[in-house]
Design an enzyme around this catalytic site. Sequence first.
Site, mmCIF file in Angstrom:
data_model
loop_
_atom_site.group_PDB
_atom_site.id
_atom_site.type_symbol
_atom_site.label_atom_id
_atom_site.label_comp_id
_atom_site.label_asym_id
_atom_site.label_seq_id
_atom_site.Cartn_x
_atom_site.Cartn_y
_atom_site.Cartn_z
ATOM 1 N N ASN A 87 -1.221 -23.492 9.459
ATOM 2 C CA ASN A 87 -1.229 -22.025 9.424
ATOM 3 C C ASN A 87 0.103 -21.534 10.017
ATOM 4 O O ASN A 87 0.170 -20.973 11.102
ATOM 5 C CB ASN A 87 -2.424 -21.476 10.201
ATOM 6 C CG ASN A 87 -2.642 -20.001 9.982
ATOM 7 O OD1 ASN A 87 -1.843 -19.337 9.327
ATOM 8 N ND2 ASN A 87 -3.716 -19.491 10.543
ATOM 9 N N PHE A 124 -8.565 -13.080 14.621
ATOM 10 C CA PHE A 124 -7.468 -12.115 14.573
ATOM 11 C C PHE A 124 -6.956 -12.075 13.148
ATOM 12 O O PHE A 124 -6.540 -13.102 12.607
ATOM 13 C CB PHE A 124 -6.359 -12.528 15.542
ATOM 14 C CG PHE A 124 -5.149 -11.637 15.519
ATOM 15 C CD1 PHE A 124 -5.263 -10.263 15.562
ATOM 16 C CD2 PHE A 124 -3.889 -12.189 15.473
ATOM 17 C CE1 PHE A 124 -4.151 -9.446 15.556
ATOM 18 C CE2 PHE A 124 -2.762 -11.386 15.461
ATOM 19 C CZ PHE A 124 -2.891 -10.010 15.501
ATOM 20 N N GLY A 138 4.728 -5.421 10.655
ATOM 21 C CA GLY A 138 4.782 -5.294 12.101
ATOM 22 C C GLY A 138 3.455 -5.065 12.793
ATOM 23 O O GLY A 138 3.394 -5.014 14.022
ATOM 24 N N ILE A 160 -5.024 -9.309 10.043
ATOM 25 C CA ILE A 160 -4.487 -8.049 9.540
ATOM 26 C C ILE A 160 -4.757 -8.052 8.041
ATOM 27 O O ILE A 160 -4.584 -9.084 7.372
ATOM 28 C CB ILE A 160 -2.974 -7.924 9.818
ATOM 29 C CG1 ILE A 160 -2.681 -7.984 11.326
ATOM 30 C CG2 ILE A 160 -2.400 -6.653 9.188
ATOM 31 C CD1 ILE A 160 -3.249 -6.853 12.156
ATOM 32 N N LEU A 195 3.802 -16.468 14.894
ATOM 33 C CA LEU A 195 3.515 -15.258 15.659
ATOM 34 C C LEU A 195 3.022 -15.611 17.056
ATOM 35 O O LEU A 195 3.512 -15.063 18.056
ATOM 36 C CB LEU A 195 2.475 -14.407 14.925
ATOM 37 C CG LEU A 195 2.061 -13.121 15.632
ATOM 38 C CD1 LEU A 195 3.225 -12.145 15.742
ATOM 39 C CD2 LEU A 195 0.883 -12.478 14.904
ATOM 40 N N TYR A 196 2.070 -16.530 17.150
ATOM 41 C CA TYR A 196 1.533 -16.903 18.457
ATOM 42 C C TYR A 196 2.623 -17.477 19.358
ATOM 43 O O TYR A 196 2.717 -17.134 20.535
ATOM 44 C CB TYR A 196 0.384 -17.898 18.314
ATOM 45 C CG TYR A 196 -0.813 -17.355 17.575
ATOM 46 C CD1 TYR A 196 -1.256 -16.053 17.769
ATOM 47 C CD2 TYR A 196 -1.517 -18.148 16.667
ATOM 48 C CE1 TYR A 196 -2.362 -15.551 17.085
ATOM 49 C CE2 TYR A 196 -2.618 -17.657 15.987
ATOM 50 C CZ TYR A 196 -3.031 -16.359 16.199
ATOM 51 O OH TYR A 196 -4.120 -15.866 15.523
#
Length: 149
Positions: free
Chosen positions: A120, A81, A91, A83, A126-127
């Site tokens: 990390n 995963f 976002g 970005i 986020l997770y």
Amino acid sequence: MKIELRKIDSGNRTEIVSLTVSEEQSVYIASNESSLAEAESCPDIARPFGIYADGKAVGFAMFAFDENNEDPHDKYWLWRFMIDKSLQGKGYGGAALREIINYFRDNGADEITLSTKENNVSALGLYRKFGFRENGEMNDDEIVLKLIF
């Protein structure tokens, strides 16, 4: 923002391979090119996708759906995963992770497993925000997190 997961094919492969993380983050995740090569070596399990926001490629994700795994808690993994480095902090990660979770749920998963390095920090934040929790296991030198539906 409308997030869409698109299968990787000859029409978008180069676009997805060109997406990268920062040099500091590269220790946490394989390149999209090597991830796609890995996907080609196990096509019955790996599901690679480009992540698109409002029609623009912003990231990459690869899932493992191993229906033949005898351990029911080890069938569904979020393997990759990312970005693109130029689009982080806007976002896209949270919106994409929400869509990824929906994909797993819509395709029969009752939990998602992932692993990442303990340092990390941004990814772990986020997770955890989305309900992933450490389960005490290790995957080589990475901690394992699960989201149970």
